[in-house]
Write a protein that holds these residues in place. Structure first.
Motif, PDB file in Angstrom:
ATOM      1  N   VAL A  94       0.839  -1.203   0.000  1.00 27.96           N
ATOM      2  CA  VAL A  94       0.000   0.000   0.000  1.00 27.96           C
ATOM      3  C   VAL A  94       0.872   1.250   0.000  1.00 27.96           C
ATOM      4  N   LEU A  95       1.926   1.226   0.798  1.00 23.20           N
ATOM      5  CA  LEU A  95       2.804   2.386   0.886  1.00 23.20           C
ATOM      6  C   LEU A  95       3.516   2.644  -0.446  1.00 23.20           C
ATOM      7  N   ARG A  96       3.961   1.604  -1.101  1.00 17.73           N
ATOM      8  CA  ARG A  96       4.636   1.786  -2.396  1.00 17.73           C
ATOM      9  C   ARG A  96       3.683   2.397  -3.426  1.00 17.73           C
ATOM     10  N   ILE A  97       2.435   1.978  -3.400  1.00 15.76           N
ATOM     11  CA  ILE A  97       1.457   2.543  -4.329  1.00 15.76           C
ATOM     12  C   ILE A  97       1.244   4.025  -4.027  1.00 15.76           C
ATOM     13  N   LYS A  98       1.185   4.389  -2.753  1.00 18.10           N
ATOM     14  CA  LYS A  98       1.022   5.787  -2.387  1.00 18.10           C
ATOM     15  C   LYS A  98       2.237   6.602  -2.812  1.00 18.10           C
ATOM     16  N   LEU A  99       3.412   6.034  -2.652  1.00 18.68           N
ATOM     17  CA  LEU A  99       4.641   6.755  -2.976  1.00 18.68           C
ATOM     18  C   LEU A  99       4.828   6.962  -4.471  1.00 18.68           C
ATOM     19  N   ARG A 100       4.128   6.188  -5.296  1.00 17.61           N
ATOM     20  CA  ARG A 100       4.231   6.372  -6.747  1.00 17.61           C
ATOM     21  C   ARG A 100       3.815   7.774  -7.165  1.00 17.61           C
ATOM     22  N   GLU A 101       3.001   8.427  -6.349  1.00 17.48           N
ATOM     23  CA  GLU A 101       2.522   9.766  -6.682  1.00 17.48           C
ATOM     24  C   GLU A 101       3.490  10.857  -6.238  1.00 17.48           C
ATOM     25  N   THR A 102       4.646  10.476  -5.692  1.00 20.00           N
ATOM     26  CA  THR A 102       5.669  11.440  -5.288  1.00 20.00           C
ATOM     27  C   THR A 102       6.837  11.363  -6.263  1.00 20.00           C
ATOM     28  N   ASP A 103       7.770  12.291  -6.135  1.00 20.92           N
ATOM     29  CA  ASP A 103       8.964  12.269  -6.978  1.00 20.92           C
ATOM     30  C   ASP A 103      10.176  11.719  -6.242  1.00 20.92           C
ATOM     31  N   TYR A 104       9.948  11.097  -5.079  1.00 19.59           N
ATOM     32  CA  TYR A 104      11.077  10.554  -4.315  1.00 19.59           C
ATOM     33  C   TYR A 104      10.846   9.089  -3.919  1.00 19.59           C
ATOM     34  N   ALA A 105       9.950   8.413  -4.624  1.00 23.36           N
ATOM     35  CA  ALA A 105       9.607   7.035  -4.251  1.00 23.36           C
ATOM     36  C   ALA A 105      10.837   6.134  -4.203  1.00 23.36           C
ATOM     37  N   ASP A 106      11.765   6.333  -5.146  1.00 25.45           N
ATOM     38  CA  ASP A 106      12.938   5.455  -5.210  1.00 25.45           C
ATOM     39  C   ASP A 106      13.940   5.736  -4.097  1.00 25.45           C
ATOM     40  N   GLN A 107      13.727   6.799  -3.323  1.00 28.00           N
ATOM     41  CA  GLN A 107      14.646   7.116  -2.226  1.00 28.00           C
ATOM     42  C   GLN A 107      14.221   6.482  -0.905  1.00 28.00           C
ATOM     43  N   VAL A 108      12.972   6.047  -0.825  1.00 32.78           N
ATOM     44  CA  VAL A 108      12.433   5.544   0.439  1.00 32.78           C
ATOM     45  C   VAL A 108      12.813   4.067   0.593  1.00 32.78           C
ATOM     46  N   LYS A 109      13.507   3.773   1.666  1.00 26.58           N
ATOM     47  CA  LYS A 109      13.903   2.388   1.949  1.00 26.58           C
ATOM     48  C   LYS A 109      12.802   1.722   2.772  1.00 26.58           C
ATOM     49  N   ILE A 110      12.123   0.756   2.144  1.00 31.81           N
ATOM     50  CA  ILE A 110      11.060   0.016   2.823  1.00 31.81           C
ATOM     51  C   ILE A 110      11.543  -1.402   3.073  1.00 31.81           C
ATOM     52  N   ILE A 111      11.572  -1.789   4.331  1.00 29.59           N
ATOM     53  CA  ILE A 111      12.010  -3.138   4.701  1.00 29.59           C
ATOM     54  C   ILE A 111      10.771  -3.951   5.062  1.00 29.59           C
ATOM     55  N   GLU A 112      10.500  -4.988   4.270  1.00 29.60           N
ATOM     56  CA  GLU A 112       9.357  -5.859   4.558  1.00 29.60           C
ATOM     57  C   GLU A 112       9.710  -6.838   5.671  1.00 29.60           C
ATOM     58  N   VAL A 113       8.816  -6.920   6.635  1.00 26.70           N
ATOM     59  CA  VAL A 113       8.966  -7.857   7.748  1.00 26.70           C
ATOM     60  C   VAL A 113       7.849  -8.882   7.636  1.00 26.70           C
ATOM     61  N   PRO A 114       8.161 -10.171   7.635  1.00 23.91           N
ATOM     62  CA  PRO A 114       7.090 -11.169   7.523  1.00 23.91           C
ATOM     63  C   PRO A 114       6.157 -11.117   8.721  1.00 23.91           C
ATOM     64  N   LEU A 115       4.936 -11.609   8.527  1.00 24.36           N
ATOM     65  CA  LEU A 115       3.986 -11.639   9.637  1.00 24.36           C
ATOM     66  C   LEU A 115       4.598 -12.399  10.813  1.00 24.36           C
ATOM     67  N   GLY A 116       4.561 -11.768  11.978  1.00 23.03           N
ATOM     68  CA  GLY A 116       5.127 -12.393  13.167  1.00 23.03           C
ATOM     69  C   GLY A 116       6.638 -12.333  13.223  1.00 23.03           C
ATOM     70  N   GLY A 117       7.268 -11.559  12.328  1.00 24.84           N
ATOM     71  CA  GLY A 117       8.718 -11.508  12.268  1.00 24.84           C
ATOM     72  C   GLY A 117       9.328 -10.575  13.304  1.00 24.84           C
ATOM     73  N   ASP A 118      10.653 -10.644  13.384  1.00 23.99           N
ATOM     74  CA  ASP A 118      11.417  -9.814  14.318  1.00 23.99           C
ATOM     75  C   ASP A 118      12.507  -9.084  13.556  1.00 23.99           C
TER      76      ASP A 118
END
Length: 532
Positions: A82-106
């Motif tokens: 969802v966040l990546r889709i929202k960031l597509r409307e900005t001009d800095y999407a490729d600068q945002v580091k998003i780390i996916e954590v699995p469900l129940g992960g640490d």
């Protein structure tokens, strides 16, 4: 509009970064955001941002505030999508580091060990967080409920919550939304059955409006439509975006048939279609609002059609929802709300669920959050009844010591609200918004004065009154106000005629006094002074 900061060992961890929606009291503003000034000044110590789930009041401010924060973001796969889709409307999407954590992960984020605990809510993959420090474990619940049958996604992880209670929990920062509601929140399974029954009973078109992020609710409508022999259409950009996020992360991948597009609406018989629309909160530009006002380019309703509100009204939205509902009723449309049938359930814990959670976690401290004052106070009282030894009801900007030692508000940090005004962020309590509110109530006046070097009027004053007089009286009133201003300036002592500020103030006071004597209003007044 959630934004929390946890400080430990010289570093800060942000949890959630959300928005709230403006009401009629803030004209021209759509979104309100938390002011992150405190953490902006400490950006080098901000080790990351953790998002508990993909609702706008927890994730919606990221696209506006991240450039001032520039920290990595941690989220489960659906929330990250969802966040990546929202960031597509900005001009800095490729600068945002998003780390996916699995469900129940640490994950380790600076000095914070952060564990994700799978919960249930009205969006896929809601997570409570356990924040591990050398002073003990803190649980941040996010939004949650105990739904044994959420319909989409996993159920809550009771075993992990119980283990955490045995391990030891210093404090819980907990959702207070339904702390006044007895019993337990209903299950999404009950809503699925209720929607199926209601949709099957309708003879003409059916529209269901709900929050776009409620993937389980959308799935329930799809299945109810299939059972009733109807096709299903999505109406509203946010719904299509949520479907993209859901399907990219493995949800809603096995639909009976593809969704109908809104431009295909007219080709489907009235008794063979169900539309899923945005607009359950009366948002002015939403699909349902445009349908209700008969301004939607593709969709119109007729007498005998049915609109189902599969959502409760958020406090503050009552007027907007009422306008939409009245417009629909005026068209002969039948309305069904949660007061009429089992078409909605809350995504937040009622009192018995709160009690159950504290029996599992056994916290020493409970800090109620996410609610109005009455909800948080009721939450605190309930926790004390459940033998929680310490409770503390916070306010915005409170700096709370959770450990070591007793919970205590030790300071108040800079905080506030920002308004998204067009494309700019401005203080909600700033001059621009205050002037706009004053203009709505009192109107405005603009005076132009042309003076020579000796302070004599070189031309007649020009006055423009805005929002004060009707058109037929406007010219006469402006002329009368201009004459009052002329007289006031001519009566000034000679020394003051060479003082631009004195002349401007005289003109401003004269206009306001004159308008007040006529209408009881004090217009926002601007004076333009030109010297030849």
């Amino acid at each position: 509009m959630n934004m929390y900061l946890y400080g430990h060992d010289g570093h800060w961890l942000m949890v959630d970064c959300g928005v709230t929606f403006a009401d009629d009291s803030v004209p021209g503003v759509d979104l309100i955001l938390p002011d992150p000034a405190f953490i902006e000044r400490r950006r080098d110590d901000l080790v990351g941002m953790v998002i508990t789930h993909a609702h706008e009041d927890h994730v919606g401010a990221i696209t506006h505030l991240w450039p001032d924060l520039r920290c990595p973001i941690y989220a489960t796969p659906f929330t990250a999508a969802v966040l990546r889709i929202k960031l597509r409307e900005t001009d800095y999407a490729d600068q945002v580091k998003i780390i996916e954590v699995p469900l129940g992960g640490d994950v380790q984020i600076g000095p914070f060990g952060v564990g994700f605990i799978t919960m249930t809510h009205s969006v896929p993959e809601p997570s409570a967080l356990v924040i591990r420090t050398k002073h003990g474990n803190i649980v941040h619940t996010g939004d949650w409920k105990l739904d044994p049958a959420p319909q989409v996604g996993a159920s809550y992880d009771e075993a992990k919550l119980r283990r955490l209670g045995e391990e030891g929990v210093v404090a819980v920062m907990g959702d207070s939304t339904n702390a006044l509601t007895p019993g337990r929140s209903a299950s999404e399974e009950e809503v699925r059955e209720g929607l199926a029954a209601v949709i099957a009973a309708q003879k003409n078109r059916v529209v269901v409006t709900c929050f776009s992020s409620n993937v389980a609710r959308i799935h329930s409508v799809v299945l109810a439509a299939q059972k009733a022999g109807r096709h299903c259409a999505l109406v509203g950009r946010s719904l299509w975006k949520i479907m993209e996020a859901a399907q990219s992360t493995g949800y809603m991948t096995k639909l009976p048939e593809p969704f109908i597009r809104e431009d295909q609406f007219g080709y489907i018989p009235r008794d063979k279609i169900v539309l899923i629309c945005t607009g359950s909160q009366g948002e002015p530009r939403s699909a349902l609002s445009r349908i209700a006002s008969d301004s939607h380019p593709h969709i119109t309703l007729e007498a005998g059609d049915t609109v189902i509100f599969s959502a409760r009204e958020i406090p503050g939205n009552e007027k907007a929802i009422g306008r939409v509902q009245n417009a629909l009723v005026a068209q002969g449309v039948t309305l069904l709300t949660p007061d009429d049938a089992m078409v909605h359930c809350s995504g937040h814990p009622a009192r018995d669920e709160l009690t159950t959670l504290y029996q599992w976690l056994k916290p020493k401290i409970v800090v109620p959050v996410h609610g109005e004052e009455r909800h948080m106070q009721a939450h605190a009282a309930l926790a004390r009844e459940g033998q929680v030894s310490e409770t503390l009801v916070p306010h915005n900007g409170a700096l709370i010591r959770l450990a070591p030692g007793p919970a205590e508000i030790v300071d108040n940090v800079e905080h506030g609200r920002l308004a998204l005004d067009g494309h700019h962020l401005v203080p909600l309590d700033g001059e621009a918004i205050r002037d706009r509110q004053r203009i709505i109530h009192n109107g405005a006046a603009v005076i132009t004065l042309v003076l020579d070097r000796d302070g004599r009027l070189a031309a007649d004053p020009k006055v423009a009154l805005l929002g004060i007089e009707d058109a037929e009286d406007l010219a006469e009133s402006e002329a009368e106000v201009a004459e009052e201003v002329r007289g006031a300036i001519q009566n000034l002592p000679r020394a003051q005629r060479n003082d631009d500020s004195a002349i401007s103030e005289t003109a401003r006071v004269t206009v306001r006094r004159t308008i007040r004597s006529w209408h009881g209003k004090k217009p926002v007044t601007e004076v333009h002074l030109i010297r030849l």
